[in-house]
Scaffold this motif. Structure first.
Motif, PDB file in Angstrom:
ATOM      1  N   LEU A  81     -15.319   8.436-117.738  1.00 36.02           N
ATOM      2  CA  LEU A  81     -15.980   7.208-118.179  1.00 36.02           C
ATOM      3  C   LEU A  81     -17.050   6.794-117.178  1.00 36.02           C
ATOM      4  CD1 LEU A  81     -16.344   4.761-119.995  1.00 36.02           C
ATOM      5  CD2 LEU A  81     -14.352   3.697-118.878  1.00 36.02           C
ATOM      6  N   ALA A  82     -16.773   6.920-115.890  1.00 38.81           N
ATOM      7  CA  ALA A  82     -17.756   6.565-114.877  1.00 38.81           C
ATOM      8  C   ALA A  82     -19.020   7.406-115.023  1.00 38.81           C
ATOM      9  CB  ALA A  82     -17.162   6.749-113.483  1.00 38.81           C
ATOM     10  N   SER A  83     -18.858   8.702-115.248  1.00 38.90           N
ATOM     11  CA  SER A  83     -20.017   9.583-115.390  1.00 38.90           C
ATOM     12  C   SER A  83     -20.841   9.217-116.621  1.00 38.90           C
ATOM     13  CB  SER A  83     -19.542  11.034-115.486  1.00 38.90           C
ATOM     14  OG  SER A  83     -20.640  11.903-115.694  1.00 38.90           O
ATOM     15  N   THR A  84     -20.161   8.940-117.746  1.00 38.52           N
ATOM     16  CA  THR A  84     -20.886   8.605-118.973  1.00 38.52           C
ATOM     17  C   THR A  84     -21.574   7.254-118.841  1.00 38.52           C
ATOM     18  OG1 THR A  84     -19.223   9.861-120.205  1.00 38.52           O
ATOM     19  CG2 THR A  84     -20.688   8.456-121.481  1.00 38.52           C
ATOM     20  N   LEU A  85     -20.911   6.302-118.186  1.00 41.07           N
ATOM     21  CA  LEU A  85     -21.546   5.007-117.947  1.00 41.07           C
ATOM     22  C   LEU A  85     -22.815   5.151-117.116  1.00 41.07           C
ATOM     23  CD1 LEU A  85     -18.563   2.572-117.246  1.00 41.07           C
ATOM     24  CD2 LEU A  85     -20.340   2.265-118.978  1.00 41.07           C
ATOM     25  N   ALA A  86     -22.758   6.018-116.114  1.00 42.98           N
ATOM     26  CA  ALA A  86     -23.937   6.225-115.272  1.00 42.98           C
ATOM     27  C   ALA A  86     -25.080   6.838-116.080  1.00 42.98           C
ATOM     28  CB  ALA A  86     -23.589   7.114-114.084  1.00 42.98           C
ATOM     29  N   GLN A  87     -24.752   7.773-116.979  1.00 43.09           N
ATOM     30  CA  GLN A  87     -25.783   8.344-117.849  1.00 43.09           C
ATOM     31  C   GLN A  87     -26.380   7.278-118.758  1.00 43.09           C
ATOM     32  OE1 GLN A  87     -24.665  12.168-119.771  1.00 43.09           O
ATOM     33  NE2 GLN A  87     -22.850  12.083-118.486  1.00 43.09           N
ATOM     34  N   TYR A  88     -25.511   6.436-119.309  1.00 39.53           N
ATOM     35  CA  TYR A  88     -25.960   5.353-120.188  1.00 39.53           C
ATOM     36  C   TYR A  88     -26.875   4.397-119.426  1.00 39.53           C
ATOM     37  CZ  TYR A  88     -25.626   1.367-123.400  1.00 39.53           C
ATOM     38  OH  TYR A  88     -25.913   0.325-124.242  1.00 39.53           O
ATOM     39  N   ALA A  89     -26.467   4.040-118.212  1.00 37.71           N
ATOM     40  CA  ALA A  89     -27.285   3.143-117.395  1.00 37.71           C
ATOM     41  C   ALA A  89     -28.629   3.784-117.056  1.00 37.71           C
ATOM     42  CB  ALA A  89     -26.538   2.782-116.111  1.00 37.71           C
ATOM     43  N   GLY A  90     -28.619   5.102-116.852  1.00 33.43           N
ATOM     44  CA  GLY A  90     -29.874   5.785-116.554  1.00 33.43           C
ATOM     45  C   GLY A  90     -30.861   5.694-117.701  1.00 33.43           C
ATOM     46  N   VAL A  91     -30.364   5.794-118.937  1.00 32.17           N
ATOM     47  CA  VAL A  91     -31.248   5.658-120.097  1.00 32.17           C
ATOM     48  C   VAL A  91     -31.772   4.232-120.193  1.00 32.17           C
ATOM     49  CG1 VAL A  91     -31.352   5.753-122.617  1.00 32.17           C
ATOM     50  CG2 VAL A  91     -30.171   7.551-121.349  1.00 32.17           C
ATOM     51  N   LEU A  92     -30.895   3.253-119.983  1.00 36.25           N
ATOM     52  CA  LEU A  92     -31.345   1.857-120.012  1.00 36.25           C
ATOM     53  C   LEU A  92     -32.439   1.621-118.978  1.00 36.25           C
ATOM     54  CD1 LEU A  92     -27.961  -0.108-120.347  1.00 36.25           C
ATOM     55  CD2 LEU A  92     -29.716   0.211-122.107  1.00 36.25           C
ATOM     56  N   SER A  93     -32.251   2.186-117.788  1.00 36.88           N
ATOM     57  CA  SER A  93     -33.250   2.012-116.733  1.00 36.88           C
ATOM     58  C   SER A  93     -34.578   2.648-117.131  1.00 36.88           C
ATOM     59  CB  SER A  93     -32.726   2.628-115.432  1.00 36.88           C
ATOM     60  OG  SER A  93     -33.623   2.396-114.366  1.00 36.88           O
ATOM     61  N   HIS A 130     -34.786  -1.495-118.837  1.00 38.33           N
ATOM     62  CA  HIS A 130     -33.725  -2.504-118.884  1.00 38.33           C
ATOM     63  C   HIS A 130     -32.821  -2.380-117.657  1.00 38.33           C
ATOM     64  CE1 HIS A 130     -35.271  -3.079-122.829  1.00 38.33           C
ATOM     65  NE2 HIS A 130     -34.655  -2.044-123.380  1.00 38.33           N
ATOM     66  N   GLN A 131     -33.427  -2.475-116.474  1.00 39.91           N
ATOM     67  CA  GLN A 131     -32.650  -2.262-115.260  1.00 39.91           C
ATOM     68  C   GLN A 131     -31.560  -3.318-115.069  1.00 39.91           C
ATOM     69  OE1 GLN A 131     -35.992  -2.066-115.339  1.00 39.91           O
ATOM     70  NE2 GLN A 131     -36.479   0.022-114.691  1.00 39.91           N
ATOM     71  N   ARG A 132     -31.854  -4.565-115.413  1.00 38.77           N
ATOM     72  CA  ARG A 132     -30.834  -5.605-115.247  1.00 38.77           C
ATOM     73  C   ARG A 132     -29.631  -5.342-116.143  1.00 38.77           C
ATOM     74  NH1 ARG A 132     -32.415  -9.704-112.065  1.00 38.77           N
ATOM     75  NH2 ARG A 132     -34.658  -9.961-111.709  1.00 38.77           N
ATOM     76  N   GLU A 133     -29.884  -4.850-117.322  1.00 33.63           N
ATOM     77  CA  GLU A 133     -28.794  -4.518-118.233  1.00 33.63           C
ATOM     78  C   GLU A 133     -28.042  -3.283-117.746  1.00 33.63           C
ATOM     79  OE1 GLU A 133     -28.100  -3.535-122.994  1.00 33.63           O
ATOM     80  OE2 GLU A 133     -30.067  -4.237-122.282  1.00 33.63           O
ATOM     81  N   ALA A 134     -28.726  -2.403-117.029  1.00 33.72           N
ATOM     82  CA  ALA A 134     -28.083  -1.180-116.537  1.00 33.72           C
ATOM     83  C   ALA A 134     -27.123  -1.457-115.386  1.00 33.72           C
ATOM     84  CB  ALA A 134     -29.148  -0.177-116.093  1.00 33.72           C
ATOM     85  N   LEU A 135     -27.411  -2.458-114.575  1.00 36.08           N
ATOM     86  CA  LEU A 135     -26.643  -2.676-113.348  1.00 36.08           C
ATOM     87  C   LEU A 135     -25.142  -2.879-113.577  1.00 36.08           C
ATOM     88  CD1 LEU A 135     -29.063  -4.856-111.188  1.00 36.08           C
ATOM     89  CD2 LEU A 135     -28.238  -2.549-110.688  1.00 36.08           C
ATOM     90  N   PRO A 136     -24.713  -3.702-114.549  1.00 37.54           N
ATOM     91  CA  PRO A 136     -23.257  -3.861-114.728  1.00 37.54           C
ATOM     92  C   PRO A 136     -22.549  -2.546-115.009  1.00 37.54           C
ATOM     93  CG  PRO A 136     -24.441  -5.558-115.945  1.00 37.54           C
ATOM     94  CD  PRO A 136     -25.463  -4.587-115.463  1.00 37.54           C
ATOM     95  N   HIS A 137     -23.201  -1.646-115.721  1.00 35.20           N
ATOM     96  CA  HIS A 137     -22.585  -0.361-116.023  1.00 35.20           C
ATOM     97  C   HIS A 137     -22.467   0.494-114.757  1.00 35.20           C
ATOM     98  CE1 HIS A 137     -22.974  -1.558-120.142  1.00 35.20           C
ATOM     99  NE2 HIS A 137     -24.279  -1.611-120.052  1.00 35.20           N
TER     100      HIS A 137
END
Length: 231
Positions: free
Chosen positions: A114-126, A130-137
């Motif tokens: 889950l941590a790895s997938t969240l990081a991938q998801y946050a990378g797409v948001l960034s 959408h960096q602010r939205e990426a940070l919580p992930h």
């Protein structure tokens, strides 16, 4: 440093349409994550009762991992095609599946996945701006990685935690949090300490990446961030 949000390997991937099954939603049967973690909007879609029942009937560990991997593969194909919104949706679904597997099984490997997938998801948001939205992930990815510590190889855990801090350091400047970003670089370097003796070459490469990121953050704080085009 090869961040969790970067370096996705090219592969023979299914088309996003073929890889993304469309679940039939059962009204009023949402199963929310057990812990108040940051999760994508798509989680509510895939947390419907019928998806949970499917995982319970089958081997949730294996079946859930297979389904999430299909979404991730389709997301990589979308990224290669420049379709960031589609990649965000697909990775959001992968996160939702992995969260359900963690809720059902609770294994250390589920936390790492889950941590790895969240990081991938946050990378797409960034990448979408959408960096602010990426940070919580990214913070959730760090939390999950730390929770898995007693059950993972020390060297692998050290690198995973360091990568989480590196991802945060790479994202925070885009929100104006330069001091916090520098603290995350320092945390990444500290996390790498076990590698100094165990794998000196890897340690040297990762430390060099941290030094380069620190210099970029300092430069951005003094002269401003570089132009970044958003789709």
């Amino acid at each position: 440093m090869t961040a969790l949000t970067l370096g996705l390997p090219p592969a023979a991937l299914p088309s996003p349409a073929a890889a993304a099954p469309q679940p039939t939603q059962t009204a009023g049967e949402f199963v929310l994550p057990a812990a108040p973690r940051a999760v994508p909007r798509a989680t509510q879609i895939l947390n419907a009762g019928n998806i949970r029942r499917t995982l319970i009937r089958r081997d949730p560990e294996q079946h859930g991992d297979n389904v999430a991997a299909q979404f991730e593969a389709a997301a990589r194909a979308s990224l290669e095609a420049g379709q960031l919104s589609q990649a965000e949706d697909l990775l959001g679904k992968a996160v939702a599946i992995r969260q359900l597997v963690l809720d059902l099984c609770g294994q250390p490997a589920d936390r790492c996945a889950l941590a790895s997938t969240l990081a991938q998801y946050a990378g797409v948001l960034s990448r979408m701006g959408h960096q602010r939205e990426a940070l919580p992930h990214l913070y959730t990815a760090l939390e999950l990685t730390r929770e898995a510590q007693p059950h993972t190889e020390p060297d692998q855990h050290a690198l995973a935690v360091a990568t989480c801090h590196y991802n945060l350091a790479d994202t925070l400047p885009w929100t104006g949090a330069f001091d916090e970003a520098l603290l995350e670089v320092a945390a990444s370097e500290q996390s790498l300490a076990p590698l100094a003796d165990a794998n000196p070459d890897l340690y040297a490469r990762e430390m060099a990446d941290c030094a380069q990121l620190r210099a970029e953050i300092v430069r951005a704080a003094e002269h401003g961030l570089p132009e970044r085009r958003h789709p």
